[in-house]
Design an enzyme around this catalytic site. Sequence first.
Site, PDB file in Angstrom:
ATOM      1  N   LYS A  52      38.309 -37.886 -50.557  1.00  0.00           N
ATOM      2  CA  LYS A  52      38.313 -38.515 -51.872  1.00  0.00           C
ATOM      3  C   LYS A  52      39.712 -38.359 -52.465  1.00  0.00           C
ATOM      4  CE  LYS A  52      35.766 -38.507 -56.299  1.00  0.00           C
ATOM      5  NZ  LYS A  52      34.632 -37.943 -57.050  1.00  0.00           N
ATOM      6  N   SER A  81      31.092 -41.125 -59.056  1.00  0.00           N
ATOM      7  CA  SER A  81      32.440 -41.598 -58.913  1.00  0.00           C
ATOM      8  C   SER A  81      32.942 -41.618 -57.466  1.00  0.00           C
ATOM      9  CB  SER A  81      33.380 -40.710 -59.735  1.00  0.00           C
ATOM     10  OG  SER A  81      33.383 -39.394 -59.231  1.00  0.00           O
ATOM     11  N   SER A 113      28.287 -37.129 -59.013  1.00  0.00           N
ATOM     12  CA  SER A 113      29.149 -38.039 -58.247  1.00  0.00           C
ATOM     13  C   SER A 113      29.141 -37.886 -56.735  1.00  0.00           C
ATOM     14  CB  SER A 113      30.590 -37.926 -58.734  1.00  0.00           C
ATOM     15  OG  SER A 113      30.722 -38.629 -59.936  1.00  0.00           O
TER      16      SER A 113
HETATM   17  N1  GLN Z   1      28.690 -40.245 -63.777  1.00  0.00           N
HETATM   18  C1  GLN Z   1      29.040 -39.023 -64.417  1.00  0.00           C
HETATM   19  C2  GLN Z   1      30.205 -39.241 -65.340  1.00  0.00           C
HETATM   20  O1  GLN Z   1      30.615 -40.335 -65.473  1.00  0.00           O
HETATM   21  C3  GLN Z   1      29.338 -37.970 -63.393  1.00  0.00           C
HETATM   22  C4  GLN Z   1      30.668 -38.123 -62.782  1.00  0.00           C
HETATM   23  C5  GLN Z   1      30.981 -37.059 -61.774  1.00  0.00           C
HETATM   24  O2  GLN Z   1      30.099 -36.358 -61.288  1.00  0.00           O
HETATM   25  N2  GLN Z   1      32.255 -36.926 -61.471  1.00  0.00           N
HETATM   26  O3  GLN Z   1      30.703 -38.360 -65.939  1.00  0.00           O
END
Ligand code: GLN
Length: 484
Positions: A78, A153, A177
Site C-alpha cells: 500500500k 481505503s 480499511s
Molecule cells: N473508512 C474509514 C474512514 O474513512 C476507515 C478508513 C481506514 O480504516 N483507514 O476513516
Amino acid sequence: MDLHKLSLSKQLEGLKKGDFTSTELTSHYLNRISELDGQLNSFITVTEDQALSQAKAADDRYKTNNNFSLDGLPIAHKDIFCTKGVLTTCGSKMLSNFEAPYSSTVYEKLDKNGMVMLGKTNMDEFAMGSSNETSYFGPVKNPWNIEYVPGGSSGGSASCVSAELAPIATATDTGGSIRQPASLCGLTGIKPTYGRVSRYGMIAFASSLDQGGVIAKSAEDAALILEAMSGHDPKDSTSLKLDQPDLTNNLNNPIKGMKIGLPKEFFEKEMAPYVLKSIEEAIEVYKSLGAEIVDISLGNINLSLPIYYIIAPAECSANLSRYDGVRYGYRCEDPKDIEDLFMRTREEGFGAEVKRRILIGTYALSAGYYDAFYLKAQKCRQLVANDFSEAFKSVDVILSPTTPGTSFKSGEKTNDPVEMYLQDIFTIPANLAGLPGLSIPCGEHNGLPLGMQLVGNSLEESKLLQFAHSFQSNTDWHMKMPNI
Ligand code: GLN
C-alpha cells in the site's frame, strides 16, 4: 503455467524445488499488471526494475542454498508504507513528489525475508475513505465489476490481489480499511492487534487506531506474511514488546467446542436479507464443525461510529499539520509570504475529504470543545473496549457481517459522507478497542462478493486465523475469483 493460481505456500514450494524462478514468477505478475491494470488503476507505481533485481537476487540465493524464509515471493505494498528511494504518495497530491528517504519497518521486515516488491498500491487520500474514490491518482475499480468500487481505503491492495496482479498485498486499517475492501473484493483481510505490526514509516492518519496488516486470497496466505511483518520494533513507541508470533502452526487445529459470539446489537440492525442469509449459512458451517453459538451483548457498540468520527479526525488534524510546504511534499507556486505558503500549499495539496476531516478534528480539539468532544469520545471508547473484554470472558471470537452489503457503484455515495461512513459500522469497534479482526468471503449477491467479520481478543490473531482457515477448508467462497 498459471502461476497466479497458486497459493503463496505453493509458490514458495515451487521456488524451493526449482519448478520456476522468482524472476519467472515476478515477470508473470508484472506482465499481468501491464496487461490488466489499465482498467483497474490499482497501482500508483510499478517498481519493475527493482522487482526484477530483487527477484534475481533471490534466484541467486536459491542457487547457493542460502535463501531466506519468503525468498522470491512477490508482494504489493500500500502506498502508505515508506519505501526508500521509491515514490510514496499516500494517495495525495501533497506527497505526489515524495520519494521516501527511508523504509518502513513493514517493508524492511519483508525485504529481509526476501520478498519482492511489485509496486505501490492506490488508496484513498491519507487512508480516508471507503471506496477508493478520494485518491489524487484517480479511483480504483473493483475487478468483479468495474462499475463498482473496490472499497477503501486499501482499495488498490484489494483490487490487485483480487485480479491476481499480486499474490498478496500489505494494507492498513484505521476503521475498516483492510476488512471492508477485502469484503467487497472477495478476499481475506486481517488487521492485527494494535501494536502487533510496527507503524514506523507507515504514514499516520489516526495514530491510536492505525494498524498494518494484509489482504490475501486465503487465511493461510495471510498468516504466512502477517507473521513475518509482526514483532516488536523499538522505533515505534506503541509497538508491543512481544516477539514475532507463530500464526501458521495453529491453522489446522479443530475449532470443535470453541465459542462464537453473535452480538445482538449488530443483528438487531436492519440487515439486507441476502447479508443475513449468507451469515446464517456461515454460522451453520461453524456449527457443523462443532463450534458453539452464543448470543452476546455489546451494550455500547452503537456509539462506535460517532466516537470514531471525533477521535480519527482529531488525530488526523494533528498528524497532517506537518504538511506545510516547507519540509517535503507539495509546495504552492510563488508564495507571497510564509502565511500564503502554508495556506495555499494546504488548500491546493489536500483533497475535499481530507480537508473535511481536518476541519472537524481541529474543531473537536479546540479550547472549550476538547472536553466536550475529544475527552468524552475517549471515555466512551473505553466503554466499548470494556464491552469486548466482558464478552471475551465467554466466547472465543465474535462474528458479524463485515459490511452492510456488497460493493456499490462508483459515484453512488460520494456526495453523502455519512452514507460512506456507515460502511464501517461493523469494523470500527475493533479499532476502538485495539482488537484483531479479519474478513473472509462467505457469500455472493448479484455477482458481487460479501464478507463476514471475526473479531478476536487481544493478541489472538492465531485463533482468528484458525477459525478463518477451518471455514475455508470446508467452503470454497475464497476460491472464487473475478473474470477479468
Ligand atoms: N473508512 C474509514 C474512514 O474513512 C476507515 C478508513 C481506514 O480504516 N483507514 O476513516
